[in-house]
Each structure stands twice: as structure tokens, then as C-alpha cells.
Design an enzyme around this catalytic site. Structure first.
Site, mmCIF file in Angstrom:
data_model
loop_
_atom_site.group_PDB
_atom_site.id
_atom_site.type_symbol
_atom_site.label_atom_id
_atom_site.label_comp_id
_atom_site.label_asym_id
_atom_site.label_seq_id
_atom_site.Cartn_x
_atom_site.Cartn_y
_atom_site.Cartn_z
ATOM 1 N N GLU A 1 -1.029 11.675 -5.163
ATOM 2 C CA GLU A 1 0.429 11.694 -5.375
ATOM 3 C C GLU A 1 0.705 12.039 -6.833
ATOM 4 O O GLU A 1 -0.219 12.020 -7.655
ATOM 5 C CB GLU A 1 1.022 10.336 -4.990
ATOM 6 C CG GLU A 1 0.765 10.024 -3.515
ATOM 7 C CD GLU A 1 1.472 8.790 -2.982
ATOM 8 O OE1 GLU A 1 2.158 8.093 -3.765
ATOM 9 O OE2 GLU A 1 1.328 8.531 -1.773
ATOM 10 N N GLU B 1 -15.517 11.734 -14.877
ATOM 11 C CA GLU B 1 -15.502 10.433 -15.573
ATOM 12 C C GLU B 1 -15.620 9.317 -14.520
ATOM 13 O O GLU B 1 -16.434 8.400 -14.650
ATOM 14 C CB GLU B 1 -14.200 10.247 -16.386
ATOM 15 C CG GLU B 1 -14.109 11.097 -17.639
ATOM 16 C CD GLU B 1 -13.730 12.549 -17.347
ATOM 17 O OE1 GLU B 1 -13.319 12.858 -16.217
ATOM 18 O OE2 GLU B 1 -13.865 13.379 -18.274
ATOM 19 N N GLY C 1 -3.935 9.807 -8.789
ATOM 20 C CA GLY C 1 -5.031 10.663 -8.347
ATOM 21 C C GLY C 1 -6.307 9.843 -8.269
ATOM 22 O O GLY C 1 -6.743 9.424 -7.204
ATOM 23 N N SER C 2 -6.886 9.535 -9.449
ATOM 24 C CA SER C 2 -8.103 8.706 -9.464
ATOM 25 C C SER C 2 -7.825 7.332 -8.850
ATOM 26 O O SER C 2 -8.649 6.785 -8.121
ATOM 27 C CB SER C 2 -8.585 8.486 -10.905
ATOM 28 O OG SER C 2 -8.728 9.696 -11.577
ATOM 29 N N GLU D 1 -12.225 15.965 -6.094
ATOM 30 C CA GLU D 1 -12.982 14.941 -5.338
ATOM 31 C C GLU D 1 -13.475 13.828 -6.262
ATOM 32 O O GLU D 1 -14.595 13.348 -6.130
ATOM 33 C CB GLU D 1 -14.182 15.550 -4.596
ATOM 34 C CG GLU D 1 -13.879 16.704 -3.673
ATOM 35 C CD GLU D 1 -12.991 16.341 -2.485
ATOM 36 O OE1 GLU D 1 -12.807 15.142 -2.234
ATOM 37 O OE2 GLU D 1 -12.472 17.259 -1.851
ATOM 38 N N THR E 1 -12.800 12.786 -10.521
ATOM 39 C CA THR E 1 -13.181 13.420 -11.796
ATOM 40 C C THR E 1 -14.601 12.984 -12.178
ATOM 41 O O THR E 1 -15.095 11.962 -11.691
ATOM 42 C CB THR E 1 -12.222 13.003 -12.937
ATOM 43 O OG1 THR E 1 -12.415 11.601 -13.186
ATOM 44 C CG2 THR E 1 -10.772 13.268 -12.587
HETATM 45 C C1 LIG Z 1 -6.473 22.599 -7.449
HETATM 46 C C2 LIG Z 1 -6.508 21.191 -6.976
HETATM 47 C C3 LIG Z 1 -6.660 20.915 -5.628
HETATM 48 C C4 LIG Z 1 -6.627 19.596 -5.166
HETATM 49 N N1 LIG Z 1 -6.696 19.357 -3.812
HETATM 50 C C5 LIG Z 1 -6.474 18.096 -3.350
HETATM 51 C C6 LIG Z 1 -6.352 17.842 -1.949
HETATM 52 O O1 LIG Z 1 -6.490 18.747 -1.119
HETATM 53 N N2 LIG Z 1 -6.058 16.583 -1.547
HETATM 54 C C7 LIG Z 1 -5.899 15.546 -2.415
HETATM 55 O O2 LIG Z 1 -5.639 14.421 -1.983
HETATM 56 N N3 LIG Z 1 -6.021 15.749 -3.763
HETATM 57 C C8 LIG Z 1 -6.306 17.001 -4.241
HETATM 58 N N4 LIG Z 1 -6.412 17.226 -5.599
HETATM 59 C C9 LIG Z 1 -6.216 16.106 -6.515
HETATM 60 C C10 LIG Z 1 -7.455 15.703 -7.285
HETATM 61 O O3 LIG Z 1 -8.362 15.048 -6.437
HETATM 62 C C11 LIG Z 1 -6.976 14.830 -8.464
HETATM 63 O O4 LIG Z 1 -6.307 15.688 -9.362
HETATM 64 C C12 LIG Z 1 -8.122 14.132 -9.151
HETATM 65 O O5 LIG Z 1 -8.640 13.124 -8.333
HETATM 66 C C13 LIG Z 1 -7.695 13.520 -10.488
HETATM 67 O O6 LIG Z 1 -6.534 12.785 -10.368
HETATM 68 P P1 LIG Z 1 -5.337 12.996 -11.410
HETATM 69 O O7 LIG Z 1 -5.095 14.450 -11.514
HETATM 70 O O8 LIG Z 1 -4.204 12.139 -11.000
HETATM 71 O O9 LIG Z 1 -5.905 12.509 -12.784
HETATM 72 P P2 LIG Z 1 -5.866 10.956 -13.391
HETATM 73 O O10 LIG Z 1 -6.308 10.050 -12.325
HETATM 74 O O11 LIG Z 1 -4.474 10.779 -13.900
HETATM 75 O O12 LIG Z 1 -6.882 11.060 -14.542
HETATM 76 C C14 LIG Z 1 -6.571 11.619 -15.821
HETATM 77 C C15 LIG Z 1 -7.805 11.439 -16.732
HETATM 78 O O13 LIG Z 1 -8.085 10.041 -16.904
HETATM 79 C C16 LIG Z 1 -9.442 9.796 -16.515
HETATM 80 N N5 LIG Z 1 -9.507 8.460 -15.901
HETATM 81 C C17 LIG Z 1 -8.697 7.944 -14.932
HETATM 82 N N6 LIG Z 1 -9.064 6.686 -14.649
HETATM 83 C C18 LIG Z 1 -10.141 6.393 -15.438
HETATM 84 C C19 LIG Z 1 -10.984 5.260 -15.604
HETATM 85 N N7 LIG Z 1 -10.838 4.150 -14.862
HETATM 86 N N8 LIG Z 1 -11.965 5.321 -16.540
HETATM 87 C C20 LIG Z 1 -12.177 6.427 -17.264
HETATM 88 N N9 LIG Z 1 -11.406 7.548 -17.151
HETATM 89 C C21 LIG Z 1 -10.412 7.527 -16.247
HETATM 90 C C22 LIG Z 1 -9.780 10.898 -15.511
HETATM 91 O O14 LIG Z 1 -11.175 11.080 -15.405
HETATM 92 C C23 LIG Z 1 -9.069 12.066 -16.161
HETATM 93 O O15 LIG Z 1 -9.863 12.554 -17.207
HETATM 94 C C24 LIG Z 1 -6.496 18.531 -6.089
HETATM 95 C C25 LIG Z 1 -6.378 18.810 -7.454
HETATM 96 C C26 LIG Z 1 -6.387 20.113 -7.900
HETATM 97 C C27 LIG Z 1 -6.213 20.389 -9.371
#
Ligand SMILES: Cc1cc2nc3c(=O)[nH]c(=O)nc-3n(C[C@H](O)[C@H](O)[C@H](O)COP(=O)(O)OP(=O)(O)OC[C@H]3O[C@@H](n4cnc5c(N)ncnc54)[C@H](O)[C@@H]3O)c2cc1C
Length: 390
Positions: free
Chosen positions: A124, A374, A128-129, A370, A372
Site C-alpha cells: 500500500e 535490507e 511495503g516492508s 519481494e 528489500t
Molecule cells: C516496480 C515494482 C513492482 C512491484 N510489484 C509489486 C506487486 O506486484 N505486488 C506488491 O504487493 N508489491 C509490489 N511492489 C512493492 C515492493 O514489494 C515494495 O516496494 C518493497 O517491498 C519495499 O517497500 P516500500 O517501497 O514501501 O519501502 P519501505 O518499506 O518504505 O522501505 C524504505 C527503506 O527502508 C528500509 N527498511 C524498512 N524497514 C526496515 C527495517 N526494519 N530495518 C532496516 N531497514 C528497513 C527498506 O529496506 C528501504 O531501504 C513493487 C514495487 C516496485 C517498485
């Protein structure tokens, strides 16, 4: 790594298709951000939408290792093709493993032919994570549920005819993940607006073009009660189901990374034997040889790790550690290889005339998709600390 004759035959078919139809055209589609209709049609004809779906439901019934090898070959051509297949594959796997028999019969045969394609949506805008922070709600409503909320980054979000969707069904659950359910949401493909669901125009991206990534805005979208994956028993089990599928997704992303890195390596080692500086081919300079050696070695190791993770997951054993390690190593290797391939190409690597430019834009997705890298490392460390606890 010994491949069966069947695996070798399948890989040859995919490799020929990639060499003949994908590699010569992928960058053109990428630059135009155009959906590769004819390539996807070939994927359908080859039966790849049903690759792991059991034969009794019309699929090819192949194992996870073969799937990983196929994804590697497709990604050597273009990772967007693997993207068209992957959310579909994960959804089909969830239906096969957690769905009711009625759901298997209703969906798997049409999914196997590619007539019905699936997206997979948990992310959403604000989560994400941290999947447990999702807010999309499914509220009991007459004979079914009413879905409200916003999803982000749904790959295949527009063209898919169904979405495997994670939504909150019990907002008071503690921990939160016990109040989430997986829904099989049928929708119109190719339609931006239908009652209760808007699919805004696709998100503009750095790479991974051709395949659409969309938001999904649910506002009173109705699903019947039988849309709950696993029927009544599946209520509030969705988080567990999605996490099991994510492990498969990690094997898939690892395989994509190996394919993409192989493509970068092949471009680099070819170019190194063509370009001359200071009176000799650059492949004769040791600085270039060191890069080629590192690339080749790491790609080989990454491939073995991906196959190991696929085999372990297929055996039914817990595979989160192996899948996480394979995803981490393979995707970091891919990122490294595209940078090295670009260096080896000198200024030409920066030109759209050469494939390296596309690979350079595609690779970062693998690092964050799938889970990050990290998060991947945190999961790996947690498991290692469990195993080596004193
Ligand atoms: C092109 C593309 C296609 C995608 N396709 C899909 C899909 O089909 N279905 C779906 O559900 N999702 C999909 N995603 C989403 C993707 O899985 C998420 O973008 C990803 O999981 C990261 O979530 P976020 O972008 O919210 O980053 P965040 O969770 O906001 O993370 C931001 C940063 O903080 C770091 N971080 C977060 N928490 C921690 C922690 N506890 N400790 C250390 N570091 C941390 C992360 O590693 C990252 O560097 C897609 C994304 C992209 C870009």
C-alpha cells in the site's frame, strides 16, 4: 547441477525464443514502454502461464526448479516478461496450496492457459516492508465483503483479470497479522474503472517497463463470500498464505537476477573482444579480465544458490533462509554486473543503442522487490541466530 533431459529441452525452447524474438526487440519495447503483446502470446502458447499448475487442472505440472530455470532464461531476454508471469504464478500456487477444491477447479484451468491472468497485491502507499501495517479493509456485507482501501505497485494491475489481494478482516486482532485474509478478486481486465474499483494510469518507472505497475483504489468493491482463499477456514489466514508465496517470489527474483546478470555478462565479454585500445583488444587488459572473472564467478554461485533454494522449497522443507540468501546474493550480483558491464562498454554503455543501458535501469528493482535486501538481511540474521543460539 544436473538437469534432466526434459529440463534441458524446455530451456532450449525458451532460449531459442529469447534469442530470436526477445533480445532483438526488448529495448525497443522498453524505450516505448509498450506491453509486449506478441511475446506474451508466445508465453501462452508455450504453456508458461500454467508451468507449475498440476496437469489435472490443465497445467504443465513442472517443478519449481524448472520454473526457476525458465525465469532465468526469460530474464536473460527481458525481466519484464518474467514480471508478467510471476504474480500470476504466485497466485496460482496459493490457490493450489491453500484454496478449496472448488476454487482450484474454478480458477486453475483458466489460469493455466493464460486466459485468466493474476496480479498479487499486498503493498500500500504507506506500507511495503511492513506488511502488517496495511489498512485495506474487507468488511462483512450481506452475502460477501465490501473492500475499501488503496493498493500500490500492483504488477499487472490493469491487464490482470483477477487479483490475489491481502486485506484486513479483523482490525482488532493482536498481533495484526492474525486479522488479515487473502481474497481472490475477479475484475475486468483492461478497464480503468468499474463499480467499486479504479485502476489509475500506470506508474512511471525507471525500468521494468512494458509490464504495468498500478495503484488499485477500492471503494465499496463487492466480493462474494467464496472469494476468501481457502473458504471459511481461510478467514484471517491471509498473511501466512502471502508470506509463503513471497518465499517463492524470492526464488523467482533470484532467478531473474541470474538471467539479467548473465545478459550483462554476455554483452560485456562480447564487447571486450571487439573493442581495441592501446593496440589490443580490451579483453587483453588485465583490469578488464578481473571484472569478467568476478562477474562469471558470482553469476555461477548465484545460480547454484537459486537452484538450491528452489529445490528446498519444492521439497516442502522450510526454505526462508535459503530463499533469502539466494535472493540477496543474486540480486546484489546482478546490480554489480550491470555496473561492471557498463564500465567495460565505456561511453557506449551509456547509449540506448546497447543493451547495457536497459539492464542498468532494470537491475535496481530486483534489490527492492519481494522484500528489500535490507529486510532480507534481517531475516537471514534472525534465522542464523536461531540456528546458532548458545
Ligand atoms: C516496480 C515494482 C513492482 C512491484 N510489484 C509489486 C506487486 O506486484 N505486488 C506488491 O504487493 N508489491 C509490489 N511492489 C512493492 C515492493 O514489494 C515494495 O516496494 C518493497 O517491498 C519495499 O517497500 P516500500 O517501497 O514501501 O519501502 P519501505 O518499506 O518504505 O522501505 C524504505 C527503506 O527502508 C528500509 N527498511 C524498512 N524497514 C526496515 C527495517 N526494519 N530495518 C532496516 N531497514 C528497513 C527498506 O529496506 C528501504 O531501504 C513493487 C514495487 C516496485 C517498485
Amino acid at each position: 547441477m544436473e538437469l534432466t533431459t526434459e529440463q534441458q529441452d524446455i530451456i532450449k525452447v525458451i532460449r531459442d525464443f529469447v534469442d530470436r524474438d526477445v533480445l532483438p526487440k526488448a529495448s525497443e519495447f522498453d524505450h516505448a514502454d509498450e506491453f509486449p503483446e506478441s511475446m506474451v502470446e508466445t508465453l501462452r502458447e508455450l504453456g508458461l502461464f500454467g508451468i507449475t499448475i498440476p496437469e489435472q487442472y490443465g497445467g504443465l505440472g513442472l517443478d519449481l526448479t524448472t520454473y526457476a530455470l525458465v525465469i532465468k532464461e526469460l530474464s536473460r531476454g527481458w525481466i519484464s516478461l518474467a514480471g508478467v508471469v510471476n504474480t500470476h504464478f504466485m497466485s496460482a500456487w496459493m490457490i493450489e496450496n491453500f484454496g478449496t477444491e472448488e476454487q482450484r477447479q474454478r480458477y486453475l484451468p483458466r489460469m493455466a492457459t493464460g486466459e485468466l491472468r493474476s496480479a498479487y497485491s499486498m503493498t500500500e502507499p504507506h506500507a511495503g516492508s511492513d506488511v502488517q501495517a496495511i489498512r485495506t479493509r474487507a468488511t462483512a456485507d450481506g452475502d460477501g465483503f465490501r473492500i475499501d482501501g488503496q493498493k500500490m505497485w500492483a504488477t499487472n494491475g490493469l491487464r490482470a483479470g483477477m487479483i490475489m489481494l491481502l486485506a484486513v478482516t479483523d482490525a482488532d486482532a493482536d498481533p495484526r497479522h492474525r486479522g488479515m485474509t487473502a481474497f481472490i478478486v475477479e475484475k475486468d481486465a483492461e478497464t480503468h474503472e468499474q463499480p467499486g474499483l479504479i485502476v489509475p494510469p500506470q506508474l512511471k518507472k525507471l525500468g521494468y517497463k512494458g509490464v504495468e505497475s498500478t495503484e488499485l483504489v477500492f471503494d465499496g468493491f463487492h466480493v462474494d463470500r467464496d472469494a476468501v482463499l481457502g473458504g471459511e477456514e481461510g478467514l484471517n489466514q491471509g498473511f501466512k498464505y502471502f508470506m509463503a508465496a513471497v518465499e517463492l517470489g524470492r526464488v523467482n527474483v533470484g532467478a531473474r537476477a541470474v538471467g539479467l546478470a548473465t545478459s550483462a555478462f554476455e554483452a560485456a565479454i562480447r564487447y571486450a573482444q571487439q573493442r581495441e585500445t592501446f593496440g589490443k583488444r580490451i579483453s587483453q587488459h588485465q583490469a578488464i579480465q578481473l571484472k569478467l572473472a568476478q562477474m562469471g564467478t558470482k553469476i555461477r554461485a548465484a545460480e547454484l544458490m537459486v537452484i538450491d533454494a528452489a529445490q528446498r522449497k519444492a521439497s516442502g522443507d522450510r526454505a526462508d533462509l535459503e530463499a533469502g540468501m539466494a535472493k540477496l546474493f543474486a540480486t546484489e550480483t546482478a546490480q554489480e554486473c550491470v555496473v561492471e558491464a557498463m564500465r567495460i562498454h565505456g561511453g557506449y554503455g551509456y547509449s540506448q543503442e546497447f543493451v547495457v543501458e536497459r539492464l542498468y535501469r532494470d537491475a535496481p528493482l530486483l534489490i527492492l522487490g519481494e522484500g528489500t535486501n535490507e529486510i532480507q538481511q534481517l531475516l537471514i540474521a534472525r534465522r542464523l541466530l536461531e540456528q546458532y543460539a548458545i
